[in-house]
Scaffold this motif. Structure first.
Motif, short mmCIF file in Angstrom:
data_model
loop_
_atom_site.label_atom_id
_atom_site.label_comp_id
_atom_site.label_asym_id
_atom_site.label_seq_id
_atom_site.Cartn_x
_atom_site.Cartn_y
_atom_site.Cartn_z
N ARG A 99 0.75 -1.01 0.29
CA ARG A 99 0.36 0.30 0.31
C ARG A 99 0.78 1.30 -0.52
NH1 ARG A 99 -5.78 0.06 0.87
NH2 ARG A 99 -5.34 2.20 1.68
N ILE A 100 1.83 1.18 0.58
CA ILE A 100 2.54 2.29 0.87
C ILE A 100 3.36 2.76 -0.53
CG2 ILE A 100 4.66 3.31 2.29
CD1 ILE A 100 4.54 1.80 4.21
N ALA A 101 3.70 0.71 -1.22
CA ALA A 101 4.69 1.60 -2.62
C ALA A 101 3.51 2.28 -3.51
CB ALA A 101 4.63 -0.01 -3.05
N MET A 102 2.52 2.07 -3.52
CA MET A 102 1.04 2.44 -4.53
C MET A 102 0.57 3.31 -3.96
SD MET A 102 -2.69 0.35 -4.41
CE MET A 102 -2.89 2.34 -3.63
N VAL A 103 0.68 4.15 -2.36
CA VAL A 103 0.61 5.60 -2.09
C VAL A 103 1.82 6.63 -2.75
CG1 VAL A 103 0.39 7.78 -0.46
CG2 VAL A 103 -0.33 4.76 -0.04
N LYS A 104 3.09 5.68 -2.92
CA LYS A 104 3.78 6.79 -3.40
C LYS A 104 3.47 6.11 -4.98
CE LYS A 104 7.39 5.92 -0.40
NZ LYS A 104 8.53 4.99 0.21
N LEU A 110 1.82 2.22 9.16
CA LEU A 110 -0.07 1.96 9.07
C LEU A 110 -0.96 3.47 8.79
CD1 LEU A 110 -1.35 0.50 12.32
CD2 LEU A 110 -0.98 -0.37 10.22
N ILE A 111 0.00 4.74 8.82
CA ILE A 111 -0.45 5.41 9.13
C ILE A 111 0.01 6.22 6.87
CG2 ILE A 111 -0.39 8.50 9.09
CD1 ILE A 111 -0.30 8.26 11.81
N ALA A 112 0.93 5.81 7.44
CA ALA A 112 1.52 6.05 5.63
C ALA A 112 0.47 5.07 5.23
CB ALA A 112 3.09 5.83 6.13
N ALA A 113 0.48 3.82 4.72
CA ALA A 113 -0.17 2.97 4.15
C ALA A 113 -1.53 3.26 3.79
CB ALA A 113 -0.06 1.08 4.89
N PHE A 114 -2.32 3.83 4.76
CA PHE A 114 -3.90 4.04 5.03
C PHE A 114 -4.12 5.09 4.90
CE2 PHE A 114 -3.22 -0.87 6.37
CZ PHE A 114 -3.31 -1.61 5.94
N ILE A 115 -4.06 5.83 5.73
CA ILE A 115 -4.10 7.01 5.69
C ILE A 115 -3.45 8.31 5.22
CG2 ILE A 115 -6.02 8.90 7.23
CD1 ILE A 115 -5.28 7.27 9.37
N PRO A 116 -2.99 8.47 3.78
CA PRO A 116 -2.08 9.26 2.88
C PRO A 116 -1.91 10.62 3.60
CG PRO A 116 -3.07 7.65 1.68
CD PRO A 116 -4.18 7.68 2.90
N PRO A 117 -3.77 11.06 3.90
CA PRO A 117 -3.41 12.51 3.70
C PRO A 117 -2.76 12.78 5.47
CG PRO A 117 -5.40 12.33 3.06
CD PRO A 117 -5.04 10.82 3.20
N LEU A 118 -3.53 12.42 6.09
CA LEU A 118 -2.65 12.67 7.64
C LEU A 118 -1.61 12.38 7.51
CD1 LEU A 118 -3.88 13.36 10.15
CD2 LEU A 118 -3.31 10.39 10.70
N GLY A 163 8.23 22.64 -13.38
CA GLY A 163 7.62 22.58 -11.93
C GLY A 163 8.77 22.02 -11.50
N ILE A 164 8.04 21.86 -10.19
CA ILE A 164 9.09 21.10 -9.09
C ILE A 164 8.41 20.79 -7.93
CG2 ILE A 164 10.39 23.51 -8.02
CD1 ILE A 164 12.45 21.20 -7.34
N SER A 165 8.23 19.24 -7.80
CA SER A 165 7.38 18.95 -6.85
C SER A 165 8.09 18.04 -6.16
CB SER A 165 6.30 18.13 -7.29
OG SER A 165 5.81 17.27 -6.35
N PHE A 166 8.49 18.14 -4.69
CA PHE A 166 8.76 17.03 -4.12
C PHE A 166 8.31 16.17 -3.25
CE2 PHE A 166 10.19 21.88 -3.16
CZ PHE A 166 11.96 21.23 -3.71
N LEU A 167 8.81 14.68 -3.72
CA LEU A 167 7.90 13.50 -3.33
C LEU A 167 8.20 13.00 -2.29
CD1 LEU A 167 9.28 11.83 -6.94
CD2 LEU A 167 7.41 12.96 -6.25
N GLU A 168 9.54 13.64 -1.39
CA GLU A 168 9.65 12.94 -0.40
C GLU A 168 10.79 13.65 0.42
OE1 GLU A 168 10.82 8.49 0.96
OE2 GLU A 168 9.69 7.94 -1.13
N HIS A 169 10.40 14.03 1.87
CA HIS A 169 11.80 14.52 2.01
C HIS A 169 11.51 14.64 4.20
CE1 HIS A 169 10.27 18.20 4.17
NE2 HIS A 169 9.03 17.92 3.08
N LYS A 170 12.93 14.71 4.72
CA LYS A 170 12.22 14.40 6.11
C LYS A 170 13.17 15.82 6.65
CE LYS A 170 11.69 9.96 7.31
NZ LYS A 170 11.93 8.80 5.96
N GLU A 171 12.98 16.98 6.24
CA GLU A 171 13.50 18.13 6.96
C GLU A 171 12.83 18.47 8.08
OE1 GLU A 171 17.06 18.93 5.46
OE2 GLU A 171 16.31 17.15 4.37
N THR A 172 13.90 19.41 8.34
CA THR A 172 13.41 19.42 9.87
C THR A 172 11.52 20.66 9.58
OG1 THR A 172 15.67 20.09 10.34
CG2 THR A 172 13.91 20.99 12.06
#
Lengths: 212, 198
Positions: free
Chosen positions: A36-41, B87-95, A133-142
């Motif tokens: 699911r996480i892969a799909m969301v990405k 779980l949040i990353a997988a099931f509640i992406p907006p959150l 355009g530029i879009s940030f897909l993932e980051h862990k900045e403060t």
């Protein structure tokens, strides 16, 4: 109350059981959520693609650098057969000399790192050589400092600018990019990644005979 | 045993306020109080995680031997935070979009471990859950207050709305020194009022 005076063996057993159960639980949750996480990405990337390039019918994906977690990819987007835009997926990850060579990038390119994990982004270009355009897909900045890269004002440094029209480094280093207040390091990492994206775009556009 | 939620809430916000009285969890406090909105996001994430971790620790309190309680708590909390993150990353992406950046900061938040050690390890499940909620609320209110102060002092805004009659920028207040100065002044003010009262 907690039990007192437990024997050492018991402590060992309890901690081992705790760690084992926790490991098992993490593996289980990872298994359930992985797809699911892969799909969301993927969905996020699709949305970002629509955001950074002109409207298109189809996009051809080309993987320039294979990596299970952080691949470098180029998307050639077309509408009615004509190229409407090229998007480059890149991150601020430190690339090895070998990887740079694979991407046809010069060794002299600086690769400043971000604070958190590599910042992953999608940079879109128009056939005329403009960053569309530029879009940030993932980051862990403060939060509140580095995370301000998501703001429109910062993205405007890149989006809308001609590839050749700016000196691509932050103002502190003598360039034209307005660095974020209190997040110069993050701004540097993003700018250096955009420079890589520009070079990749140029190579791609040349191979498609869009630019010389 | 009945719980007086109002008294508990008073305890969480005033007498045992996690930031201003217990002074725990300073790392995320200093890092996320740059604006009121950031502070609120962090606070909400902490309420959720603290409530659940208190519940789990309290349920396990009779199983965990005293000598190894700290490593056991850390294993439980770290596992718990990671599970929530996935779980949040997988099931509640907006959150996840809104709160995802705060979750790694929660792992290093001493309040979670502090409440596990000070409260959940010694009390039954229900009071521990209540303790998590009230402490989380106390944390959120104090953090949001600090965030609003810093945002106002640095940019004249609160929650992104311009409040100050003039436009100004005072960068120091967004930077780390601004966090220490604001927190220090607020703590001094609270001590001053308390000394006067007693």
């Amino acid at each position: 109350m907690m039990k007192r005076g437990s024997s050492d063996l018991k402590l060992l057993v309890v901690l081992t059981v705790f760690s084992a159960v926790s490991g098992l639980l993490l593996a289980l949750v990872n298994d359930v959520t992985k797809d699911r996480i892969a799909m969301v990405k993927v969905i996020k990337q699709q949305k970002a693609l629509l955001e950074v390039v002109e409207p298109f019918d189809t996009c051809e994906t080309e993987t320039l650098l294979n990596d299970p977690f952080d691949p470098v990819e180029a998307f050639t987007c077309k509408k009615a057969g004509a190229v409407t835009g090229i998007a480059v997926k890149i991150s601020s990850r430190l690339l090895s000399a070998e990887e740079m060579k694979k991407l046809n990038l010069s060794d002299s390119l600086k690769q400043p790192q971000a604070y958190g994990d590599p910042i992953k982004m999608l940079v879109g270009f128009s056939p005329a050589g403009k960053i569309s355009g530029i879009s940030f897909l993932e980051h862990k900045e403060t939060p509140g400092l580095g995370s301000n890269i998501e703001k429109k004002e910062f993205k405007a440094n890149y989006a809308g600018a001609m590839v050749e029209g700016k000196k691509w480094s932050v103002k502190k280093d003598g360039g034209d990019v307005e660095q974020l207040t209190a997040a110069t390091i993050t701004s540097r990492a993003v700018t250096a990644s955009v420079v890589k994206a520009i070079e990749i775009y140029k190579n791609k556009a040349k191979s498609l005979n869009i630019i010389k | 045993m009945s719980i007086n939620f109002k008294n508990e809430l008073y305890r969480g916000i005033v007498t045992e306020n996690p930031i201003f009285r217990i002074v725990l969890g300073m790392c995320p406090t200093l890092a996320t109080s740059t604006s009121a909105m950031n502070a609120l996001g962090m606070g909400v994430s902490v309420i959720a995680v603290l409530t659940c971790s208190n519940m789990v620790i309290s349920m396990l309190r009779n199983v965990i031997p005293d000598k190894v309680r700290i490593p056991a708590f850390i294993v439980v909390i770290a596992t718990f935070v990671t599970v929530v993150d996935l779980l949040i990353a997988a099931f509640i992406p907006p959150l996840y979009e809104a709160l995802g950046i705060f979750i790694p900061l929660i792992v290093v938040n001493c309040i979670i471990l502090g409440r596990a050690e000070a409260y959940a390890a010694k009390n039954p499940v229900l009071p521990s859950i209540v303790d998590g909620i009230v402490m989380g609320i106390g944390f959120t209110l104090s953090l949001t207050m600090l965030g609003a102060m810093r945002e106002f002092l640095s940019a004249g805004m609160i929650f992104g709305y311009a409040i100050a009659p003039f436009k100004h920028q005072f960068i120091l207040m967004i930077l780390a020194p601004g966090a220490f100065i604001t927190l220090g002044l607020v703590l001094a003010g609270i001590n001053f009022i308390q000394n006067k009262e007693s």
